[in-house]
Design a protein around this motif. Sequence first.
Motif, mmCIF file in Angstrom:
data_model
loop_
_atom_site.group_PDB
_atom_site.id
_atom_site.type_symbol
_atom_site.label_atom_id
_atom_site.label_comp_id
_atom_site.label_asym_id
_atom_site.label_seq_id
_atom_site.Cartn_x
_atom_site.Cartn_y
_atom_site.Cartn_z
ATOM 1 N N GLY A 243 41.492 32.208 43.309
ATOM 2 C CA GLY A 243 42.251 31.056 42.864
ATOM 3 C C GLY A 243 43.564 30.935 43.616
ATOM 4 O O GLY A 243 44.202 31.941 43.934
ATOM 5 N N SER A 244 43.997 29.712 43.910
ATOM 6 C CA SER A 244 45.208 29.489 44.678
ATOM 7 C C SER A 244 46.352 29.011 43.774
ATOM 8 O O SER A 244 46.130 28.543 42.655
ATOM 9 N N GLY A 245 47.564 29.126 44.295
ATOM 10 C CA GLY A 245 48.744 28.726 43.529
ATOM 11 C C GLY A 245 49.469 29.937 42.975
ATOM 12 O O GLY A 245 48.884 31.010 42.771
ATOM 13 N N GLU A 246 50.733 29.783 42.708
ATOM 14 C CA GLU A 246 51.543 30.902 42.228
ATOM 15 C C GLU A 246 51.056 31.435 40.883
ATOM 16 O O GLU A 246 51.060 32.650 40.644
ATOM 17 N N ASP A 247 50.604 30.558 40.010
ATOM 18 C CA ASP A 247 50.116 31.017 38.698
ATOM 19 C C ASP A 247 48.878 31.894 38.862
ATOM 20 O O ASP A 247 48.727 32.921 38.177
ATOM 21 N N ALA A 248 47.974 31.481 39.751
ATOM 22 C CA ALA A 248 46.761 32.263 39.977
ATOM 23 C C ALA A 248 47.106 33.615 40.594
ATOM 24 O O ALA A 248 46.493 34.646 40.258
ATOM 25 N N ILE A 250 49.931 35.259 40.179
ATOM 26 C CA ILE A 250 50.533 36.056 39.103
ATOM 27 C C ILE A 250 49.448 36.699 38.245
ATOM 28 O O ILE A 250 49.532 37.890 37.896
ATOM 29 N N ARG A 251 48.418 35.934 37.923
ATOM 30 C CA ARG A 251 47.329 36.489 37.093
ATOM 31 C C ARG A 251 46.611 37.613 37.823
ATOM 32 O O ARG A 251 46.279 38.646 37.221
ATOM 33 N N GLN A 252 46.377 37.430 39.107
ATOM 34 C CA GLN A 252 45.670 38.456 39.870
ATOM 35 C C GLN A 252 46.526 39.705 40.070
ATOM 36 O O GLN A 252 46.025 40.824 40.026
ATOM 37 N N VAL A 253 47.816 39.525 40.270
ATOM 38 C CA VAL A 253 48.719 40.669 40.424
ATOM 39 C C VAL A 253 48.838 41.436 39.106
ATOM 40 O O VAL A 253 48.805 42.670 39.079
ATOM 41 N N SER A 254 48.933 40.710 38.010
ATOM 42 C CA SER A 254 49.131 41.347 36.712
ATOM 43 C C SER A 254 47.874 42.059 36.214
ATOM 44 O O SER A 254 47.940 43.212 35.756
ATOM 45 N N ALA A 255 46.734 41.378 36.290
ATOM 46 C CA ALA A 255 45.471 41.952 35.803
ATOM 47 C C ALA A 255 44.358 41.539 36.768
ATOM 48 O O ALA A 255 43.643 40.564 36.525
ATOM 49 N N PRO A 256 44.224 42.248 37.862
ATOM 50 C CA PRO A 256 43.301 41.835 38.931
ATOM 51 C C PRO A 256 41.836 41.848 38.505
ATOM 52 O O PRO A 256 41.408 42.677 37.706
ATOM 53 N N LYS A 257 41.106 40.898 39.067
ATOM 54 C CA LYS A 257 39.654 40.836 38.871
ATOM 55 C C LYS A 257 38.975 41.553 40.033
ATOM 56 O O LYS A 257 39.366 41.397 41.188
ATOM 57 N N HIS A 258 37.968 42.335 39.712
ATOM 58 C CA HIS A 258 37.236 43.074 40.741
ATOM 59 C C HIS A 258 35.765 42.702 40.685
ATOM 60 O O HIS A 258 35.090 42.977 39.695
#
Length: 287
Positions: A243-248, A250-258
């Motif tokens: 996902g693109s954009g700062e919000d996306a 932030i979500r990936q940095v905070s709780a990354p999907k693998h």
Amino acid sequence: MSEKHVDEISGVETTGHEWDGIRELNNPMPRWWVWTFYATILWAIAYAIAYPSIPMIKDTTKGLLGFSSRAELQQDLDQAKVAQIRFHDQIAARTVQEIDADPALREFAIAGGASAFKVNCAPCHGSGATGGAGFPNLNDDDWLWGGDLDSIQKTIAHGIRYDADADTHVSEMPAFGEILDSTQTAQVAAYVWSLTNTPSDAARAVAGKQIFLDNCAACHGEDAKGKADMGAPNLADAIWLKGSGEDAIIRQVSAPKHGVMPAWARRLGEPVVKELTVFVHSLGGGQ
């Protein structure tokens, strides 16, 4: 017997039929047409005798020539399989580099790989290999684990984070929501977004660069272009898998999907994995 009616204009006898005052002239069919019609009847009879045509209770007549379209198709398939054995044996014996360098083998491998891709890979990567949300586009130049022939072959054969294969690719991004506070997370997200786009807050992006160097550069590189040996994506190419954009971000940095990709070597066999490798590499993004 009533007298036959003759048309006054043409002088031709009518058939005796009349509809609302309209009469039908009794002109005979041309002789050539009649003989042609008889010939088609004879041809149909001869065809029915020579070829299977007359339906029975459970089967059809076999015909004097013993022709069978199913047998002919099976013969063609058998001949095709014999012709393919030579290619299959060569693909099994050669490396993917050797296959790719041989025009005939490469063409055969791409055709076989495209067929295997539609059955096994398209559900995730799409019929055109363009990927989707969380599934990589195989047509672009962004390769998490390398886009050369050997790297693609290893990824297909052993998968990614696939527990049943001891040689699978393994890498996991830490959940930085447990390491960075919300302000730092927003700053690093702004910095990452600024690499290819205009950040929502330029000052926040500047502050995020140092946070990135301290926490993220070890995997993604100081230039944020990723490291294929670690499966760390290039963050400076405007290609966003999660996902693109700062919000996306932030979500990936905070709780990354693998994501998880199955290992296909055991399921499909080495020759088919090689065909898939050459096919995927041929899509345009292969290194």
